[in-house]
Design a protein around this motif. Sequence first.
Motif, PDB file in Angstrom:
ATOM      1  N   ARG A 131       0.848  -1.213   0.000  1.00  0.00           N
ATOM      2  CA  ARG A 131       0.000   0.000   0.000  1.00  0.00           C
ATOM      3  C   ARG A 131       0.873   1.249   0.000  1.00  0.00           C
ATOM      4  O   ARG A 131       0.626   2.189  -0.745  1.00  0.00           O
ATOM      5  N   GLU A 132       1.902   1.239   0.850  1.00  0.00           N
ATOM      6  CA  GLU A 132       2.745   2.443   0.935  1.00  0.00           C
ATOM      7  C   GLU A 132       3.486   2.710  -0.378  1.00  0.00           C
ATOM      8  O   GLU A 132       3.818   3.849  -0.682  1.00  0.00           O
ATOM      9  N   GLY A 134       2.111   2.368  -3.158  1.00  0.00           N
ATOM     10  CA  GLY A 134       1.091   2.742  -4.143  1.00  0.00           C
ATOM     11  C   GLY A 134       0.677   1.578  -5.042  1.00  0.00           C
ATOM     12  O   GLY A 134       0.163   1.789  -6.139  1.00  0.00           O
ATOM     13  N   ARG A 135       0.881   0.335  -4.532  1.00  0.00           N
ATOM     14  CA  ARG A 135       0.630  -0.832  -5.383  1.00  0.00           C
ATOM     15  C   ARG A 135      -0.604  -1.645  -4.959  1.00  0.00           C
ATOM     16  O   ARG A 135      -0.778  -2.776  -5.388  1.00  0.00           O
ATOM     17  N   GLN A 179     -11.186   4.313   2.174  1.00  0.00           N
ATOM     18  CA  GLN A 179     -10.161   3.413   1.597  1.00  0.00           C
ATOM     19  C   GLN A 179     -10.799   2.080   1.208  1.00  0.00           C
ATOM     20  O   GLN A 179     -10.522   1.522   0.148  1.00  0.00           O
TER      21      GLN A 179
END
Length: 252
Positions: A131-132, A134-135, A179
């Motif tokens: 997540r961090e 951006g995937r 989210q």
Amino acid sequence: MLIAGNWKMHCAAPPKARELAGGVAEVASEPGVQVAVCPPFTGLSAAAEALDGSPVHLGAQNMHAESEGAFTGEVPAGALRALDCRYVILGHSERRQYYGETDEAVAEKAEKALASELVPIVCVGESLSEREAGRAQEVVGRQVETALGGLSLGDPSRLVVAYEPIWAIGTGESAAPEQAQEMHAFVRETLEGQHGEAVGGAVQLLYGGSMKPHNAEALLSQPDLDGGLIGSASLEAGSFAEIVAVAEEVAA
Ligand code: PEP
């Protein structure tokens, strides 16, 4: 709306499974919500007895893709049906992480579950580092493509998908409702691309990851959330019933 409890490796002995399933059967029967509990294999028979005559469904937490054979320690789909299971959780992140379960294996199991008249609850979700970076959508998109792309699905009620971000499981920190909604809309779009709008658009999408009575309303009110897969809050009949009651209010 579907609220399913994943007991993991808790209440595995028959008396404990009977007690918790019996408690759920007493308190968690809201008319507009489907409810299920998923005990460990060793608790399934006792839970089935306790649920007899109640609207609460039974599910398992895993299965093998073959019908029988030299697979020590494994359990086939047909035996789960014979124990009155309606659902089977597949590809939970703990199985992927600790037992090396791949998307390809999940695909085989999902196909076998459908052929055996079980409803697979297929889990997908990204790690914190994914997540961090951006995937999140790339990872979840690949999981949905590989695990579910080959299924021939004519009836949306035969499949459930659970979006469970790994960073939210067992941490007490759920995804923010926005989210969760963003990822559910993405999963929905991917399913529509795979199975057509009518079928993909109607598959139930559950959110899992620290859903509790206090955050259930905000999560379940999101348009693409059709329920929850509940871990630790399903181990106490009262807190599980509170989530079912919230689901009923949201669904009404
Ligand atoms: C799970 O493991 O499926 C889960 C959602 O766990 P928890 O609710 O405890 O985060």
